[in-house]
Write a protein that holds these residues in place. Structure first.
Motif, PDB file in Angstrom:
ATOM      1  N   LEU A   7       0.897  -1.000  -0.145  1.00  0.00           N
ATOM      2  CA  LEU A   7       0.045   0.177  -0.091  1.00  0.00           C
ATOM      3  C   LEU A   7       0.748   1.059   0.011  1.00  0.00           C
ATOM      4  CD1 LEU A   7      -2.520  -1.336   2.650  1.00  0.00           C
ATOM      5  CD2 LEU A   7      -2.690  -1.295   0.232  1.00  0.00           C
ATOM      6  N   SER A   8       0.644   2.134  -1.029  1.00  0.00           N
ATOM      7  CA  SER A   8       1.518   3.269  -1.357  1.00  0.00           C
ATOM      8  C   SER A   8       0.637   4.587  -1.295  1.00  0.00           C
ATOM      9  CB  SER A   8       2.310   3.037  -2.428  1.00  0.00           C
ATOM     10  OG  SER A   8       2.935   1.934  -2.481  1.00  0.00           O
ATOM     11  N   ARG A   9       1.442   5.633  -1.089  1.00  0.00           N
ATOM     12  CA  ARG A   9       0.913   6.877  -1.191  1.00  0.00           C
ATOM     13  C   ARG A   9       1.966   7.848  -2.024  1.00  0.00           C
ATOM     14  NH1 ARG A   9      -2.835   9.868   2.781  1.00  0.00           N
ATOM     15  NH2 ARG A   9      -3.110  11.700   1.502  1.00  0.00           N
ATOM     16  N   GLU A  10       1.397   8.314  -3.102  1.00  0.00           N
ATOM     17  CA  GLU A  10       2.048   9.247  -3.937  1.00  0.00           C
ATOM     18  C   GLU A  10       3.326   8.360  -4.330  1.00  0.00           C
ATOM     19  OE1 GLU A  10       2.656  12.955  -2.105  1.00  0.00           O
ATOM     20  OE2 GLU A  10       0.532  13.336  -2.102  1.00  0.00           O
ATOM     21  N   GLY A  11       3.244   7.139  -4.803  1.00  0.00           N
ATOM     22  CA  GLY A  11       4.502   6.381  -5.416  1.00  0.00           C
ATOM     23  C   GLY A  11       5.461   5.789  -4.196  1.00  0.00           C
ATOM     24  N   ARG A  12       4.967   6.244  -2.834  1.00  0.00           N
ATOM     25  CA  ARG A  12       5.873   5.868  -1.902  1.00  0.00           C
ATOM     26  C   ARG A  12       5.330   4.715  -1.004  1.00  0.00           C
ATOM     27  NH1 ARG A  12       6.092   7.721   3.473  1.00  0.00           N
ATOM     28  NH2 ARG A  12       7.948   7.075   4.583  1.00  0.00           N
ATOM     29  N   LEU A  13       5.934   3.609  -0.910  1.00  0.00           N
ATOM     30  CA  LEU A  13       5.538   2.468   0.083  1.00  0.00           C
ATOM     31  C   LEU A  13       5.310   2.857   1.490  1.00  0.00           C
ATOM     32  CD1 LEU A  13       4.626  -0.417  -0.068  1.00  0.00           C
ATOM     33  CD2 LEU A  13       7.071  -1.039   0.275  1.00  0.00           C
ATOM     34  N   VAL A  14       4.095   2.801   1.988  1.00  0.00           N
ATOM     35  CA  VAL A  14       3.727   3.049   3.370  1.00  0.00           C
ATOM     36  C   VAL A  14       3.593   1.872   4.138  1.00  0.00           C
ATOM     37  CG1 VAL A  14       2.301   4.189   4.954  1.00  0.00           C
ATOM     38  CG2 VAL A  14       2.792   5.273   2.669  1.00  0.00           C
ATOM     39  N   LEU A  15       2.842   0.958   3.818  1.00  0.00           N
ATOM     40  CA  LEU A  15       2.588  -0.325   4.590  1.00  0.00           C
ATOM     41  C   LEU A  15       2.599  -1.393   3.643  1.00  0.00           C
ATOM     42  CD1 LEU A  15      -0.928   0.341   6.230  1.00  0.00           C
ATOM     43  CD2 LEU A  15       1.290  -0.064   7.489  1.00  0.00           C
ATOM     44  N   THR A  16       3.259  -2.754   4.217  1.00  0.00           N
ATOM     45  CA  THR A  16       2.871  -3.967   3.627  1.00  0.00           C
ATOM     46  C   THR A  16       2.282  -4.574   4.658  1.00  0.00           C
ATOM     47  OG1 THR A  16       5.126  -4.922   4.520  1.00  0.00           O
ATOM     48  CG2 THR A  16       5.148  -3.892   2.319  1.00  0.00           C
ATOM     49  N   LEU A  17       1.142  -5.425   4.006  1.00  0.00           N
ATOM     50  CA  LEU A  17       0.234  -6.283   4.699  1.00  0.00           C
ATOM     51  C   LEU A  17       0.375  -7.780   4.285  1.00  0.00           C
ATOM     52  CD1 LEU A  17      -2.952  -4.366   4.360  1.00  0.00           C
ATOM     53  CD2 LEU A  17      -1.336  -4.167   6.307  1.00  0.00           C
ATOM     54  N   TRP A  18       0.853  -8.606   5.454  1.00  0.00           N
ATOM     55  CA  TRP A  18       0.954  -9.894   5.123  1.00  0.00           C
ATOM     56  C   TRP A  18      -0.172 -10.945   5.659  1.00  0.00           C
ATOM     57  CZ3 TRP A  18       5.247 -10.442   1.875  1.00  0.00           C
ATOM     58  CH2 TRP A  18       5.895  -9.070   1.880  1.00  0.00           C
ATOM     59  N   GLU A  19      -0.661 -11.681   5.040  1.00  0.00           N
ATOM     60  CA  GLU A  19      -1.776 -12.729   5.652  1.00  0.00           C
ATOM     61  C   GLU A  19      -1.035 -14.007   6.201  1.00  0.00           C
ATOM     62  OE1 GLU A  19      -5.873 -13.307   3.944  1.00  0.00           O
ATOM     63  OE2 GLU A  19      -4.649 -15.102   3.519  1.00  0.00           O
ATOM     64  N   GLN A  20      -0.476 -13.702   7.438  1.00  0.00           N
ATOM     65  CA  GLN A  20       0.279 -14.675   7.987  1.00  0.00           C
ATOM     66  C   GLN A  20       0.067 -15.065   9.472  1.00  0.00           C
ATOM     67  OE1 GLN A  20       4.348 -13.491   7.287  1.00  0.00           O
ATOM     68  NE2 GLN A  20       4.385 -14.020   5.341  1.00  0.00           N
ATOM     69  N   SER A  21      -1.190 -14.555   9.933  1.00  0.00           N
ATOM     70  CA  SER A  21      -1.404 -14.712  11.269  1.00  0.00           C
ATOM     71  C   SER A  21      -2.965 -15.111  11.625  1.00  0.00           C
ATOM     72  CB  SER A  21      -1.024 -13.235  12.084  1.00  0.00           C
ATOM     73  OG  SER A  21      -2.102 -12.250  11.558  1.00  0.00           O
ATOM     74  N   GLU A  22      -2.904 -15.518  12.878  1.00  0.00           N
ATOM     75  CA  GLU A  22      -4.585 -15.916  13.372  1.00  0.00           C
ATOM     76  C   GLU A  22      -4.619 -15.008  14.770  1.00  0.00           C
ATOM     77  OE1 GLU A  22      -4.069 -20.041  14.169  1.00  0.00           O
ATOM     78  OE2 GLU A  22      -3.839 -20.508  12.032  1.00  0.00           O
ATOM     79  N   GLY A  23      -5.767 -15.071  15.029  1.00  0.00           N
ATOM     80  CA  GLY A  23      -6.251 -14.193  16.506  1.00  0.00           C
ATOM     81  C   GLY A  23      -6.189 -12.795  16.363  1.00  0.00           C
ATOM     82  N   VAL A  24      -5.787 -12.397  17.340  1.00  0.00           N
ATOM     83  CA  VAL A  24      -5.854 -10.816  17.698  1.00  0.00           C
ATOM     84  C   VAL A  24      -4.377 -10.368  18.013  1.00  0.00           C
ATOM     85  CG1 VAL A  24      -6.978  -8.924  18.935  1.00  0.00           C
ATOM     86  CG2 VAL A  24      -8.253 -11.038  18.339  1.00  0.00           C
ATOM     87  N   PHE A  25      -4.167  -9.326  17.749  1.00  0.00           N
ATOM     88  CA  PHE A  25      -2.619  -8.503  18.189  1.00  0.00           C
ATOM     89  C   PHE A  25      -2.595  -8.602  19.640  1.00  0.00           C
ATOM     90  CE2 PHE A  25      -0.360  -4.577  19.410  1.00  0.00           C
ATOM     91  CZ  PHE A  25       0.793  -4.784  18.426  1.00  0.00           C
TER      92      PHE A  25
END
Length: 150
Positions: A45-63
């Motif tokens: 996920l980027s903003r104005e061409g700059r990467l801000v967040l990467t999201l990885w579907e690698q977990s279970e449960g709650v933070f």
């Protein structure tokens, strides 16, 4: 290292599609790549061409807020109105705010914001460095940083 600054942040998520939608809709981020391959699902996920967040579907449960690691993730905006716009978006998204509305970082502080969690319970903040002191809002924790006590 004179040029050191924080780069993108990578978060583990339980549902990539849900989290991608949440962060895109809240922060106005653009989906700029990733993979839907089973077992390797991720999104950039980027903003104005700059990467801000990467999201990885690698977990279970709650933070796990009681485990070592990330305490909270903070996003700074330039104005109080931008914080209030984020608050409205959060309410539209059904996200639970930790405190009611925009609150100062400390009693009498000019800086402050809104505090909330993402769909997996990751603690987040959208704040501004100035302008909160004129709103009449009180700090939820009088003698310590508000962001430290989610």
């Amino acid at each position: 290292m004179k040029s050191l600054r924080t780069g993108h942040v990578g978060l583990n998520v339980t549902d990539l599609d849900r989290s991608t939608t949440f962060y895109r809709d809240l922060l106005g981020l653009e989906h700029s790549g990733g993979s839907t391959e089973p077992g390797r699902r991720h999104a950039f996920l980027s903003r104005e061409g700059r990467l801000v967040l990467t999201l990885w579907e690698q977990s279970e449960g709650v933070f796990p807020t009681r485990s070592p690691g990330l305490h909270h993730l903070s996003f700074e905006v330039d104005t109080l109105e931008e914080v209030r716009a984020a608050e409205r978006r959060l309410r539209d998204l059904g996200a639970g705010l930790r405190y009611e509305g925009v609150v100062p970082h400390r009693e009498g502080s000019a800086s402050g914001g809104v505090f909330f969690t993402d769909p997996d319970g990751v603690r987040l903040e959208v704040y501004t460095a100035a302008g909160v002191d004129g709103t009449g809002a009180e700090a939820p924790v009088a003698d310590a940083p508000t962001c430290g006590f989610f």
